[in-house]
Write a protein that holds these residues in place. Structure first.
Motif, PDB file in Angstrom:
ATOM      1  N   GLN A 486     -17.905   9.014  13.166  1.00  0.00           N
ATOM      2  CA  GLN A 486     -16.540   8.598  13.463  1.00  0.00           C
ATOM      3  C   GLN A 486     -15.584   9.211  12.441  1.00  0.00           C
ATOM      4  N   LYS A 487     -14.424   9.588  12.924  1.00  0.00           N
ATOM      5  CA  LYS A 487     -13.377  10.093  12.044  1.00  0.00           C
ATOM      6  C   LYS A 487     -12.043   9.545  12.509  1.00  0.00           C
ATOM      7  N   ASP A 488     -11.275   9.014  11.567  1.00  0.00           N
ATOM      8  CA  ASP A 488      -9.955   8.485  11.862  1.00  0.00           C
ATOM      9  C   ASP A 488      -9.027   8.977  10.752  1.00  0.00           C
ATOM     10  N   GLU A 489      -7.957   9.683  11.098  1.00  0.00           N
ATOM     11  CA  GLU A 489      -7.137  10.332  10.082  1.00  0.00           C
ATOM     12  C   GLU A 489      -5.677  10.329  10.511  1.00  0.00           C
ATOM     13  N   GLU A 490      -4.792  10.111   9.527  1.00  0.00           N
ATOM     14  CA  GLU A 490      -3.364  10.102   9.822  1.00  0.00           C
ATOM     15  C   GLU A 490      -2.568  10.730   8.680  1.00  0.00           C
ATOM     16  N   PHE A 491      -1.575  11.541   9.056  1.00  0.00           N
ATOM     17  CA  PHE A 491      -0.551  12.049   8.149  1.00  0.00           C
ATOM     18  C   PHE A 491       0.785  11.438   8.591  1.00  0.00           C
ATOM     19  N   TYR A 492       1.612  11.055   7.636  1.00  0.00           N
ATOM     20  CA  TYR A 492       2.869  10.401   8.000  1.00  0.00           C
ATOM     21  C   TYR A 492       3.941  10.714   6.965  1.00  0.00           C
ATOM     22  N   ALA A 493       5.187  10.588   7.397  1.00  0.00           N
ATOM     23  CA  ALA A 493       6.337  10.741   6.504  1.00  0.00           C
ATOM     24  C   ALA A 493       7.472   9.890   7.048  1.00  0.00           C
ATOM     25  N   GLN A 494       8.243   9.302   6.138  1.00  0.00           N
ATOM     26  CA  GLN A 494       9.290   8.375   6.538  1.00  0.00           C
ATOM     27  C   GLN A 494      10.478   8.497   5.593  1.00  0.00           C
ATOM     28  N   LEU A 495      11.692   8.373   6.144  1.00  0.00           N
ATOM     29  CA  LEU A 495      12.922   8.407   5.355  1.00  0.00           C
ATOM     30  C   LEU A 495      13.817   7.266   5.818  1.00  0.00           C
ATOM     31  N   ASP A 496      14.343   6.483   4.866  1.00  0.00           N
ATOM     32  CA  ASP A 496      15.149   5.313   5.184  1.00  0.00           C
ATOM     33  C   ASP A 496      16.428   5.306   4.364  1.00  0.00           C
ATOM     34  N   GLY A 497      17.482   4.781   4.952  1.00  0.00           N
ATOM     35  CA  GLY A 497      18.747   4.623   4.253  1.00  0.00           C
ATOM     36  C   GLY A 497      19.298   3.232   4.446  1.00  0.00           C
ATOM     37  N   LYS A 498      19.988   2.742   3.416  1.00  0.00           N
ATOM     38  CA  LYS A 498      20.589   1.420   3.482  1.00  0.00           C
ATOM     39  C   LYS A 498      22.020   1.513   2.958  1.00  0.00           C
ATOM     40  N   ALA A 521     -11.763  10.483  16.429  1.00  0.00           N
ATOM     41  CA  ALA A 521     -12.817  11.248  17.089  1.00  0.00           C
ATOM     42  C   ALA A 521     -14.166  10.581  16.888  1.00  0.00           C
ATOM     43  N   LEU A 522     -15.014  10.724  17.881  1.00  0.00           N
ATOM     44  CA  LEU A 522     -16.389  10.247  17.828  1.00  0.00           C
ATOM     45  C   LEU A 522     -17.301  11.350  18.363  1.00  0.00           C
ATOM     46  N   THR A 523     -18.258  11.756  17.550  1.00  0.00           N
ATOM     47  CA  THR A 523     -19.231  12.775  17.957  1.00  0.00           C
ATOM     48  C   THR A 523     -20.621  12.166  17.880  1.00  0.00           C
ATOM     49  N   VAL A 524     -21.360  12.234  18.989  1.00  0.00           N
ATOM     50  CA  VAL A 524     -22.689  11.622  19.074  1.00  0.00           C
ATOM     51  C   VAL A 524     -23.707  12.691  19.426  1.00  0.00           C
ATOM     52  N   THR A 525     -24.795  12.749  18.681  1.00  0.00           N
ATOM     53  CA  THR A 525     -25.914  13.640  18.999  1.00  0.00           C
ATOM     54  C   THR A 525     -27.182  12.808  19.101  1.00  0.00           C
ATOM     55  N   GLY A 526     -28.147  13.305  19.862  1.00  0.00           N
ATOM     56  CA  GLY A 526     -29.352  12.532  20.094  1.00  0.00           C
ATOM     57  C   GLY A 526     -30.605  13.373  20.103  1.00  0.00           C
ATOM     58  N   ASP A 585     -24.291  14.274  22.785  1.00  0.00           N
ATOM     59  CA  ASP A 585     -24.164  13.322  23.895  1.00  0.00           C
ATOM     60  C   ASP A 585     -22.732  13.436  24.407  1.00  0.00           C
ATOM     61  N   LYS A 586     -22.550  14.283  25.401  1.00  0.00           N
ATOM     62  CA  LYS A 586     -21.191  14.583  25.850  1.00  0.00           C
ATOM     63  C   LYS A 586     -20.531  13.401  26.551  1.00  0.00           C
ATOM     64  N   GLY A 587     -21.321  12.504  27.085  1.00  0.00           N
ATOM     65  CA  GLY A 587     -20.729  11.339  27.727  1.00  0.00           C
ATOM     66  C   GLY A 587     -20.101  10.369  26.750  1.00  0.00           C
ATOM     67  N   SER A 588     -20.494  10.440  25.456  1.00  0.00           N
ATOM     68  CA  SER A 588     -19.967   9.514  24.448  1.00  0.00           C
ATOM     69  C   SER A 588     -19.026  10.177  23.462  1.00  0.00           C
ATOM     70  N   THR A 589     -18.944  11.499  23.482  1.00  0.00           N
ATOM     71  CA  THR A 589     -18.162  12.246  22.501  1.00  0.00           C
ATOM     72  C   THR A 589     -16.738  12.463  23.002  1.00  0.00           C
ATOM     73  N   PHE A 590     -15.777  12.257  22.106  1.00  0.00           N
ATOM     74  CA  PHE A 590     -14.379  12.455  22.487  1.00  0.00           C
ATOM     75  C   PHE A 590     -13.527  12.662  21.255  1.00  0.00           C
ATOM     76  N   SER A 591     -12.297  13.075  21.480  1.00  0.00           N
ATOM     77  CA  SER A 591     -11.299  13.193  20.420  1.00  0.00           C
ATOM     78  C   SER A 591      -9.935  12.899  21.024  1.00  0.00           C
ATOM     79  N   VAL A 592      -9.142  12.097  20.325  1.00  0.00           N
ATOM     80  CA  VAL A 592      -7.782  11.776  20.759  1.00  0.00           C
ATOM     81  C   VAL A 592      -6.826  12.122  19.627  1.00  0.00           C
TER      82      VAL A 592
END
Length: 912
Positions: A486-498, A521-526, A585-592
């Motif tokens: 399993q892999k879960d990753e995020e890049f982010y940036a934010q700018l705020d004014g008051k 993403a989830l990659t499964v091998t068997g 295992d292509k039926g279980s492997t995906f990436s979003v």
């Protein structure tokens, strides 16, 4: 609309509405820190709070809640560290409207205001954190929630639960948003050293483990630069005994059918059993056809060692009162190796062997299976080696440009990995007969040959397999070795004014933009492992599961102890066989990949006793799903790419009215969304042309969407005391459920469409949740005090596109917390009792409507302050060793009984 176009729209929107004409001259209030300013943009609920003792922590939590604009609750540092809890999730369960799931004995999933845990957000110091899981967890490992057991309480300053959103808070929560504030060096004394050493003991695993933490904070004399570092170590040994029911099928499985699948009848119109000598007690063959029975009954023994090592740092630089930078980082590494041993019957393996059944209340409540010549029971030994890591790094800054204008921003990266590496699965079978019977409170499985006899388990039938060298064998498959990453990753940036506005009623204008890119993403091998000769369990070194393992679960029969292998025995058995790599295992492997751009504008207002905030948050989401699709029973797969985007406008309004010095009313209304789980967006679709079933995701899913209403009355009748009544409503216009539908598909090589049972996530509409929470806390007399709350929630189920009624998961109608405490002369003691009523968890195996019965937990803690610097504390959790019980539709049809054991801990805490 592309992601970059949306980002440009967001920035243009913020620029246009942030005309400097509204920035007049007046004095701005300097924030406590860059991270706090970025996170507290809406209600700014507090500076650093130093607490000491139970009553002080509860009073501080009340003060923060009282000063906030939104409907929210708070736990301060003392509350997180001193509740008799193992993690933040357990502490959150003491808040009105919050409930926790305890399937593994440790709170991992938090439900707020009766919503699915995946529909709540957790933000650490104002930003999201990636999440992965250890594999084998029945919870969705590709959800958007966070495993709270990874977060050590020692590094936390305060936890806030926002039940009504403000525009500055990131979208994505249907029930509520949890904001975790970690400790910062300029808020602490120079050269602060805090820590703890301790030990915990689980009376079911009968293993004691150490735990410890250490935190050091330094700052210079000018208090312009500070560094804080912290480390934690924690280890738990879990041992869970469970009896699991693998969904419910019907008695039609035991009756003869024609070529079209229709039941055959005799000359009298009665259905015909597959075993002509079948004895039916309590009904006829027609009753048998409609009666449900457990498709499998499993005696499960789960062992897991959870070892967590965490490190955190914060570097804070504030050269002037107008400028501040803070860099924070966190690394958590968890080892979650676990061993599942499952011994189960499967009546439909050989349905012609059934010789007697008893029918009761629409169920086959007992049955007898004769000895057979093919598989009737199975022994699975599943050893998973798994590691979970979380890394998060953030840079935040605040600049008071003028007396009326403050600019703040933050950016960072968060990544989590998990899964099994590898997973060893060994499966052996038995042809022996058995009897079973069950009620809603008991189970009995009796094998004709006791499962402690290792000779009845083996692999005695062959299958043809081509080996890597090109030769073909008729081998005996004993299992396989798989990997899931399993892999879960995020890049982010934010700018705020008051901008502070010089107006009698309008106070501040806040605006901001944010962009993020997230990949899940989830990659499964068997593989398969074969032996060339028949295999018996007696070919290996065996042992028996512990005696009395299933005590307390009202389990009878001889299935409650069985022969098995050790973890290393399973590894050796599989490594000594013929290894055949089956690849991905292509039926279980995906990436979003998900890209999000948003902008918000918020106006804070107030005059006299009236205060509030209102505004809009505009959100653009773009999802790109990569997966494989099979239409030939998995023989071949085609790569698929699906895209979906949407733009949402989310208004919100919060109003607070101080009727008197001690009485406050709050009201809020907001439009909110929560996005689908990542795996649900991956449209992988596989089908089985043998049993006419199929399953997959749905890249066309719409997000959850709801209009949320909150109304609360709060009476602060004395210092440190609060009586509150809160009404909440979730008017959910769109949500997601998993359901099984009938669909006409043409089998491979066929010409005529056949009806398949297809399991898919689908959108449902028009559900509502209405609820009331009542909270009360006060010191009483002589050091005694109490904290208690009750929540009632009722749901009106929505419908899917076909008009079928579908329930909302994780909604308990009743939730109660009662926490009396005593504190005097350095001595502290408290008891915590929590109870939640039944709740729907989801559609399980064979379309089972799974629910979990009411669960109560009793915890306790005592502590004594030896000196100003040393405190000793003892905790006990799950003192009643409560049974976690789930069922299918009605309580006389169980799906699981679990016992997790009691946990006892002793800790020495020091602070210098």
């Amino acid at each position: 609309m592309s992601f970059f176009r949306a980002a440009l729209l967001a920035s243009t929107f913020a620029t246009i509405v942030s005309s400097p004409a509204i920035a007049q001259d007046a004095q701005a209030t300097a924030p406590n820190s860059a991270a706090a300013d970025s996170a507290d943009k809406g209600s700014d609920p507090g500076q650093a709070i130093v607490v000491s003792g139970i009553r002080a922590s509860l009073k501080n939590a009340i003060d923060v809640k009282r000063s906030a604009i939104a409907v929210m609750d708070v736990i301060t540092a003392e509350g997180v560290g001193k509740f008799p809890d193992r993690n933040v999730a357990e502490s959150l369960s003491h808040i009105p409207g919050v409930s926790v799931d305890h399937q593994f004995g440790i709170g991992e999933r938090v439900s707020i205001q009766g919503t699915d845990p995946a529909l709540n957000r957790i933000l650490i110091d104002g930003h999201s954190i990636a999440s992965a899981d250890w594999g084998g967890n029945p919870g969705d490992v590709t959800g958007r929630t966070f495993n709270y057991s990874l977060l050590a309480p020692e590094v936390i300053s305060r936890v806030e639960v926002y039940k009504s959103p403000e525009p500055w808070i990131d979208e994505g929560a249907l029930g509520g948003t949890v904001l975790v504030r970690t400790r910062k060096p300029l808020d602490m004394k120079a050269n602060s050293l805090n820590g703890s050493i301790g030990v915990n003991y689980n009376d079911r695993s009968k293993i004691a483990n150490p735990r410890g933490s250490l935190l050091y904070s330094w700052k210079n004399k000018d208090e312009t630069f500070g560094i804080m570092v912290a480390g934690t170590y924690d280890k738990d040994s879990l041992a869970r005994a469970g009896i699991e029911y693998f969904g419910y099928s019907t008695g039609k499985d035991f009756l003869q059918k024609d070529a079209n699948g229709d039941l055959l009848t005799d000359g009298n119109g009665n259905y015909v059993p597959k075993n002509s000598a079948l004895a039916i007690n309590g009904g006829t063959t027609q009753d048998l056809a409609n009666a449900r029975y457990p498709a499998g009954i499993n005696h499960a023994y789960f062992k897991q060692t959870r070892q967590r090592i965490g490190g955190q740092f914060a570097v804070q630089y504030a050269p002037t009162s107008d400028f501040e930078l803070i860099a924070t980082g966190m690394h958590i590494q968890g080892t979650y190796n676990n061993f599942s041993q499952s011994e189960f019957i499967y009546p439909n393996y050989n349905p012609g062997n059934i010789s007697a059944v008893t029918l009761s209340n629409g169920l086959i409540s007992s049955a007898t299976m004769a000895n057979g010549t093919s598989t009737q029971a199975e022994l699975d030994m599943n050893y998973r080696k798994t590691k979970v890591t979380n890394d998060s790094y953030n840079l935040a800054g605040t600049w008071h440009v003028s007396d009326r204008f403050t600019l703040s921003g933050n950016g960072g990266w968060s990544k989590a990995t998990g899964g099994t590496n590898p997973e060893y699965l060994m499966s052996l079978y038995s042809n022996g007969g058995y009897t079973f019977d069950y009620t809603g409170t008991s189970t009995s499985v009796n094998y004709n040959t006791a499962p402690t006899d290792a000779s009845q388990w083996g692999r005695f039938s062959t299958s043809s397999q081509k080996l890597p060298d090109g030769t073909t064998i008729n081998g005996y498959q004993i299992g396989g070795i798989a990997h899931s990453r399993q892999k879960d990753e995020e890049f982010y940036a934010q700018l705020d004014g008051k901008w502070e506005v010089s107006d009698a009623f309008f106070k501040d204008v806040r605006m901001g933009i944010k962009a993020s890119t997230h990949q899940n993403a989830l990659t499964v091998t068997g593989s398969k492992v074969f032996y060339t000769n028949p295999i018996s369990l007696t070919d290996f070194t065996t042992h028996l599961t512990p005696g009395g393992l299933f005590n307390g679960l009202n389990d009878n029969g001889n299935a409650n102890q069985f022969a098995t292998l050790t973890e290393q025995g399973v590894v050796d058995a599989l490594n000594n066989g013929l290894y055949v790599d089956t690849g991905i295992d292509k039926g279980s492997t995906f990436s979003v990949r998900e890209k999000v751009a948003n902008a918000y504008v918020q106006l804070d207002f107030g005059s006299g006793p009236i205060h509030g905030s209102g505004g809009y948050r505009m959100v653009y989401t773009s999802d790109r799903s990569n997966y494989f699709n099979s239409t030939d029973n998995g023989s071949t797969y085609t790569p698929i790419v699906s895209n979906k985007d949407y733009l949402k406008f989310l208004p919100s309004l919060n109003v607070s009215w101080d009727i008197s010095d001690n009485f406050k009313l709050r009201g809020a209304v907001a439009e909110v969304i929560a996005r689908p789980r990542y795996a649900q967006l991956a449209g992988a679709f596989s089908r089985n042309d043998t049993n006419f079933t199929a399953a997959g995701g749905n890249p066309d899913l719409n997000p959850y969407q709801s209009t949320n209403y909150e109304l609360s009355a709060e009476w602060y009748f004395r210092p440190g005391s609060l009586l509150s009544v809160e009404y909440f409503r979730r008017q959910i216009s769109s949500y997601i459920v998993t359901k099984t539908v009938s669909q006409m598909l043409t089998p491979l090589g066929g010409t005529t469409p056949v009806e398949y049972q297809v399991t898919l996530p689908v959108n449902a509409t028009n559900a509502t949740v209405n609820g009331v929470s009542v909270g009360f806390q006060t010191p009483i007399w002589g050091g005694f005090g109490i904290l208690t709350n009750y929540t009632y929630a009722d749901a009106k189920s929505g419908v899917d596109s076909d008009g079928n009624v579908v329930n909302l998961p994780y909604l308990s109608k009743h939730t109660v917390n009662v926490i009396p405490y005593f504190e005097k002369d350095g001595f502290q003691a408290r008891i915590s009792w929590n109870w939640r009523s039944d709740y729907f968890t989801g559609i399980g195996r064979l379309n089972s409507v799974d629910k979990t019965a009411g669960y109560h937990q009793l915890d306790a803690s005592i502590g004594y302050k030896i000196t100003e610097n040393l405190t000793v504390q003892a905790n006990a959790q799950n003192l009643l060793d409560s049974t976690y019980y789930s069922y299918s539709g009605t309580k006389n049809a169980p799906t699981a009984f679990y016992k997790n054991g009691r946990v006892f801990a002793a800790t020495l805490q020091f602070a210098y």
